[in-house]
Design an enzyme around this catalytic site. Structure first.
Site, mmCIF file in Angstrom:
data_model
loop_
_atom_site.group_PDB
_atom_site.id
_atom_site.type_symbol
_atom_site.label_atom_id
_atom_site.label_comp_id
_atom_site.label_asym_id
_atom_site.label_seq_id
_atom_site.Cartn_x
_atom_site.Cartn_y
_atom_site.Cartn_z
ATOM 1 C CE LYS A 36 0.778 1.369 4.422
ATOM 2 N NZ LYS A 36 1.491 2.635 4.757
ATOM 3 C CG ASP A 66 -0.392 -1.288 8.729
ATOM 4 O OD1 ASP A 66 -0.196 -2.241 9.509
ATOM 5 O OD2 ASP A 66 0.481 -0.869 7.944
#
Length: 266
Positions: free
Chosen positions: A8, A141
């Protein structure tokens, strides 16, 4: 079963305040990048396998540390403890291609994809919310990679609002480079002043609203706060960002707390 955990990037990263528990509240846009992935293979072992429940092997980029501390193994042991009769012994092989210590979330992706795969392999019938609950125990995350779609992220990185957004829809190509510099999370936070104590222009930018602005304006809207604390002691990273602009990038930024830098090209 094989899959490809992707990394990401952060499109804007605001550190909004320091919490009483020592953590920091953040605000960011998380975007999955499907072109840079690890390779993850999980195979159930025969029922007569010895007491060793999880055999872990790895190639590609060398990961320092004990295999037992790898997030894939920790994800397995988490589900094994919660579902001891359903989760059987497995062999996990990780082909590591996403640089670690780069702010790309590769380890978190590996952990979350392991949870998702074990759920499928052993028919645990866990819901997305349940998988996110387990993922959050492995890293702030990690739940992002359970959903694995663009999201507006707040809290310590654990609160997510899905976004209907894609860089490819804007005709943008992404390029990621990682220098040799290593930036620890502790170092990145050391000289950082949270936005609730700042009055500059960027402290007032709304990231969700900024997404609707022309890409040519993003340089003035999306800022990674960690650049202010990292660049002075790691000029190579700052130079890499400028190099992208010299090559014609529309937008460039360090991702996460570093040290990888990404750039967007038309």
């Amino acid at each position: 079963m094989k899959t490809r955990p992707n990394c990401k990037i952060n499109l804007g990263l605001h550190v909004t305040e320091r919490r009483p528990d020592g953590y920091h509240n953040l605000e960011s846009i998380f975007l999955p990048v499907l072109d840079l992935c690890d390779e993850l293979t999980i195979k159930p072992l025969p029922d007569d396998t010895s007491h060793q429940q999880c055999i872990f092997t790895q190639d590609g980029i060398t990961i320092d540390g004990n295999a037992e501390d790898n997030l894939c193994v920790r994800a397995y042991r988490l589900l094994k403890a919660e579902h001891p009769t359903q989760v059987k012994s497995v062999r996990i092989h990780l082909g590591k291609h996403i640089p670690f210590g780069a702010g790309l979330g590769g380890g978190s992706a590996d952990a979350s994809f392991t949870l998702r795969m074990l759920n499928d392999i052993f028919n645990l019938h866990l819901t997305t919310d349940q998988l996110c609950h387990y993922a959050a125990q492995l890293g702030a995350d990690c739940p992002f990679f359970i959903h694995n779609r663009a999201a507006y992220v707040t809290g310590i990185g654990d609160k997510m609002e899905p976004l209907d957004f894609s860089l490819s829809d804007l005709g943008l190509r992404i390029e990621i480079r990682k220098p040799d510099d290593f930036v620890s999370t502790r170092e990145a936070y050391a000289n950082l002043l949270p936005r609730n104590r700042r009055t500059d222009h960027f402290a007032k930018v709304n990231l969700k609203e900024a997404l609707t602005a022309p890409v040519s304006q993003w340089k003035d809207l999306f800022v990674n706060d960690f650049e202010t604390s990292v660049f002075p002691s790691h000029p190579t990273i700052a130079q890499l960002k400028q190099q992208f602009y010299n090559e014609g990038a529309i937008y460039a930024s360090m991702t996460g707390s570093g040290s990888a830098v990404f750039a967007l090209f038309q």
